[in-house]
Write an enzyme that holds these catalytic residues in place. Structure first.
Site: not given
Length: 401
Positions: A262, A316, A326
């Site tokens: 990020d 990630h 989801r």
């Protein structure tokens, strides 16, 4: 292939193997148009469209069972109540996580469970809208707010199997007089979604307060003034994002979100019980176990720079599920756009450290990721290479302290 052409911007990707992108918001009408992600049609197809295929090295085999990351679970209850020893223990757990992979979870955070449930219900309302309605509120070229289907407005390959809806929340706003989230929902979705705006206004306010608590803990863990980071981020510029990952029968060939770090300072995530978040730590991919009463927190590139490289912004990704959709709620924290990002002076003085990164502003890094680069594991290094060559900051930015 049930992919629809949209009358929007066109995008081209460099033939270079790097992640640098050529975004062309002023393309001519004859240029290729971005694709529209209609999951209701795609889920019925046997073959995955090539735009959603990812390289083997980015993928995980569907039959592969990953071990859990076992990241620290930080109980904020004692910290909130003023228990000095509990706060010190929490800071120690945060430090251990941030030195290794930058991920931890927080419990007893003070966010009302009913508010979290309400936010998820509004996720359903948004993404259940007809595709034509969602396209009417898609994000503008070079922008970050609004609807996005598979990020096809920005990229034409390695598309993520997801829909997102994003909006801003500024810590500088007087939310009582100017509820910006409510006004945004009314302007984009209409009066019917005013309640949704109120839910997310409250959710963002709760996330801001939680983020400032975490900033205090991070400061304590770094051994700097406890309120330095809280004050720095008091007028933070944040982005709230609702994610929906539809089921995919070819889940082993695509990604919900590709491997990346990020670029922001801090990410606060609530994920449903389906799971799918994975972190690359200790040389292998590991799963982050969903906990309904916890928020997942991770360090971003901007905070890694603020810690002078001491704390880690970790790679990630999110995988999709073959049978179940989801959902997740993500709150990205960044400084106000014009604030200069640099380590706290007492951190450098105590460590006797050499500056690892030059001064920059969040707007510099944000514009780089929106106009020049697709976030990956090398975003920060690529940004500084571009930043130093294009802006030529003074040598004092890299001076020893």
């Amino acid at each position: 292939m049930s992919l629809i052409m949209a009358d929007s911007i066109s995008i081209s990707i460099s033939s270079s193997p790097s992640s640098t992108l050529l975004l062309n918001p002023n393309a001519s009408p004859s240029s290729p148009q971005p694709l529209v992600f209609d999951s209701s049609l795609l889920q019925d197809q046997q073959t995955l469209p090539k735009e959603f295929l990812w390289p083997n090295n980015d993928l995980t085999r569907s039959e592969q069972q990953l071990e859990d990351l076992n990241e620290p679970i930080v109980d904020l209850g004692g910290f909130v109540s003023g228990d000095v020893s509990a706060a010190a223990r929490a800071a120690e757990l945060v430090r251990a996580a941030c030195l290794s992979h930058g991920f931890f979870q927080v419990t007893n955070h003070g966010v009302c469970p009913e508010l979290i449930e309400a936010a998820y219900r509004e996720v359903d309302r948004i993404f259940e809208l007809p595709i034509s309605r969602k396209l009417s509120m898609r994000r503008k070229p070079g922008g970050v707010i609004g609807y996005s289907g598979a990020h096809a407005d920005r990229y034409s390959a390695k598309l993520p199997w997801k829909e997102t809806f994003s909006f801003r929340f500024s810590g500088a706003d007087n939310v009582k007089e100017k509820p910006t989230v409510v006004e945004y929902f009314k302007s984009v979705l209409g009066e019917d979604f005013q309640y949704s705006g109120r839910v997310y206004q409250r959710y963002c306010e709760a996330m801001k307060e939680l983020s400032l608590m975490i900033m205090e803990l991070l400061a304590m863990s770094l051994g700097v003034d406890r309120f330095h980071l809280r004050e720095f981020f008091e007028d933070s510029s944040s982005i709230m994002r609702c994610n929906l990952y539809p089921p995919c029968r070819n889940e082993g060939l695509t990604m919900g979100t590709g491997p990346h770090c990020d670029p922001t300072s801090l990410t606060i995530l609530h994920q449903d019980q389906v799971g799918g978040l994975q972190v690359f730590a200790y040389g292998r991919w590991q799963a982050v176990k969903p906990r309904h009463n916890a928020f997942v927190v991770n360090i971003g590139d901007t905070f890694m720079a603020m810690s002078n490289g001491l704390y880690k912004s970790c790679l990630h990704r999110a995988v999709v599920n073959r049978e179940r959709e989801r959902k997740s709620l993500v709150y990205f924290v960044s400084p106000r756009e014009d604030k200069v990002v640099r380590p706290p002076p007492d951190l450098l003085l105590r460590e006797g450290a050499i500056r690892q990164y030059p001064d920059f502003t969040w707007s510099d890094l944000f514009n780089f990721t929106q106009s020049h680069y697709r976030a990956d594991v090398a975003t920060l290094e690529s940004f500084f290479e571009w930043f130093l060559s294009s802006n030529k900051p003074s040598k004092s930015n890299m001076a020893m302290t």
